[in-house]
Design an enzyme around this catalytic site. Structure first.
Site, PDB file in Angstrom:
ATOM      1  N   LEU A  32     -24.979  66.593  55.002  1.00  0.00           N
ATOM      2  CA  LEU A  32     -25.674  65.398  54.528  1.00  0.00           C
ATOM      3  C   LEU A  32     -24.738  64.207  54.376  1.00  0.00           C
ATOM      4  CD1 LEU A  32     -27.920  67.009  51.782  1.00  0.00           C
ATOM      5  CD2 LEU A  32     -28.772  65.655  53.715  1.00  0.00           C
ATOM      6  N   ASP A  69     -13.930  63.550  51.092  1.00  0.00           N
ATOM      7  CA  ASP A  69     -14.235  64.976  51.157  1.00  0.00           C
ATOM      8  C   ASP A  69     -12.964  65.759  50.871  1.00  0.00           C
ATOM      9  OD1 ASP A  69     -15.013  67.700  52.108  1.00  0.00           O
ATOM     10  OD2 ASP A  69     -16.802  66.627  52.760  1.00  0.00           O
ATOM     11  N   VAL A  85     -13.601  65.106  43.412  1.00  0.00           N
ATOM     12  CA  VAL A  85     -14.451  64.354  42.488  1.00  0.00           C
ATOM     13  C   VAL A  85     -14.347  64.898  41.066  1.00  0.00           C
ATOM     14  CG1 VAL A  85     -16.067  63.636  44.272  1.00  0.00           C
ATOM     15  CG2 VAL A  85     -16.492  65.773  43.007  1.00  0.00           C
ATOM     16  N   SER A  99     -32.004  67.535  43.316  1.00  0.00           N
ATOM     17  CA  SER A  99     -32.533  68.594  44.174  1.00  0.00           C
ATOM     18  C   SER A  99     -33.871  69.076  43.648  1.00  0.00           C
ATOM     19  CB  SER A  99     -31.548  69.765  44.214  1.00  0.00           C
ATOM     20  OG  SER A  99     -32.121  70.906  44.820  1.00  0.00           O
ATOM     21  N   TYR A 140     -26.858  75.430  39.494  1.00  0.00           N
ATOM     22  CA  TYR A 140     -27.153  74.311  40.395  1.00  0.00           C
ATOM     23  C   TYR A 140     -28.340  73.499  39.867  1.00  0.00           C
ATOM     24  CZ  TYR A 140     -28.156  72.133  44.994  1.00  0.00           C
ATOM     25  OH  TYR A 140     -28.373  71.261  46.032  1.00  0.00           O
ATOM     26  N   ALA A 164     -29.470  73.263  36.765  1.00  0.00           N
ATOM     27  CA  ALA A 164     -29.110  72.548  35.540  1.00  0.00           C
ATOM     28  C   ALA A 164     -28.314  71.282  35.861  1.00  0.00           C
ATOM     29  CB  ALA A 164     -28.307  73.462  34.622  1.00  0.00           C
ATOM     30  N   ALA A 165     -27.356  71.404  36.774  1.00  0.00           N
ATOM     31  CA  ALA A 165     -26.536  70.246  37.136  1.00  0.00           C
ATOM     32  C   ALA A 165     -27.367  69.175  37.826  1.00  0.00           C
ATOM     33  CB  ALA A 165     -25.392  70.698  38.048  1.00  0.00           C
ATOM     34  N   LYS A 166     -28.270  69.601  38.703  1.00  0.00           N
ATOM     35  CA  LYS A 166     -29.048  68.644  39.477  1.00  0.00           C
ATOM     36  C   LYS A 166     -30.048  67.874  38.613  1.00  0.00           C
ATOM     37  CE  LYS A 166     -27.346  68.925  43.614  1.00  0.00           C
ATOM     38  NZ  LYS A 166     -26.502  67.801  44.087  1.00  0.00           N
ATOM     39  N   ALA A 196     -32.458  69.862  53.420  1.00  0.00           N
ATOM     40  CA  ALA A 196     -31.756  69.753  54.698  1.00  0.00           C
ATOM     41  C   ALA A 196     -31.122  71.072  55.088  1.00  0.00           C
ATOM     42  CB  ALA A 196     -30.681  68.661  54.620  1.00  0.00           C
TER      43      ALA A 196
END
Length: 305
Positions: free
Chosen positions: A19, A38, A74, A152, A165, A167-169, A197
């Site tokens: 993405l 990245d 990051v 998401s 995933y 919870a974070a999103k 995707a």
């Protein structure tokens, strides 16, 4: 109105493939100057190499655009700050931030190690926090900014085996809601993209023909629409296979039961009325939701200055 990003400076995290790569390529095609960030790790966040980011930057340059590669993690605020500083030194500003970097550590909650839970939250949520914080004052000073959080459907609606995933999103949606409010006076617009995707994160989870239909390039227009001069703010845009939808966190009309001793029993018996979605609304802020409850109780709350 044509979508023109000519001269805008954009940082896209996790842009070495999937993405992020498609986001970077499209924004560059629309005229933006791109920082291809990245770390170069695998889907679990392990390893690291500058090759992926450099390959995408070279691809943009070969197509006539301008791009530089960056390998900052990051999760490391010092590295992120350095990336932003180097971007400003080169191009003078940062107009767009696309928080796309992410990893997966999927397991059922019963089997999940807490270290894997923390790491996924750290990359997705704190990674976006670090990058947004690093550009925030800059965007405020220039009275212009466009930030996209990558949420998401897993966060919005849940998915088996993805508690970390998810919870974070969904946390990113909350971050977006408040940053959009705080950034409004400085023309900083903050939105969420919920992509579907066929990236390496989904390999092995669905048939090959469905993965092909969900090519990441079909999602990238969603990012472009969220970062232009006329972009919305506080939007949750879902995108996949050429379709686009908006998700909302709504509030039902509910019922007022007061504060008597029998409220618990009454509520348990009338939960279906509470859940009735007729005439549901989307509050403009958490304060508005609370104010509505006070109004039902007979008060006239004044919004804090």
């Amino acid at each position: 109105m044509a979508l023109d990003l000519n001269g805008r400076v954009a940082i896209v995290t996790g842009a070495g493939g999937g993405l992020g790569r498609e986001h970077a390529l499209l924004l560059a095609k629309l005229g933006a100057l791109i920082v291809v960030n990245d770390l170069g790790g695998d889907v679990r966040g392990e390893g690291g190499s500058a090759t992926a980011a450099q390959r995408v930057a070279d691809e943009i340059v070969a197509a006539g655009g301008q791009a530089i590669a960056n390998g900052a993690s990051v999760t490391d605020f010092v590295q992120v700050q350095k990336m932003v500083t180097e971007t400003v030194e080169r191009w003078g500003r940062v107009d767009i931030l696309v928080n796309n970097a992410g990893i997966l550590r999927d397991k059922s909650f019963a089997k999940m190690d807490l270290a894997d839970f923390r790491l996924v939250v750290d990359v997705h949520l704190m990674g976006a926090v670090n990058c947004s914080k690093a550009v925030w004052d800059l965007m405020r000073a220039q009275n212009y900014g466009r930030i996209v959080m990558t949420t998401s459907s897993s966060g919005l609606y849940g998915n088996f085996g993805q508690s970390n995933y998810s919870a974070a999103k969904l946390a990113l949606v909350g971050l977006m809601q408040t940053l959009a409010l705080e950034g409004a006076k400085n023309n900083i617009r903050v939105n969420c993209l919920a992509p579907t995707a066929g990236t390496r994160m989904l390999e092995g989870l669905m048939p090959a023909d469905q993965l092909a239909a969900l090519h990441p390039s079909a999602v990238a227009p969603g990012v472009a629409a969220l970062v232009g001069d006329d972009a919305p703010t506080r939007m949750i845009l879902c995108a996949g296979a050429g379709s686009f939808e908006a998700a909302h966190i709504t509030l039902t009309q509910g019922i007022h039961l007061g504060t008597g001793e029998d409220v618990a029993r009454q509520l348990s018996e009338r939960l279906a009325e509470v859940a009735d979605r007729s005439d549901e609304t989307v509050p403009g802020s958490g304060w508005e939701q609370g104010a509505r409850e006070l109004q039902k109780a007979g008060f006239s709350p004044a919004k804090p200055e």
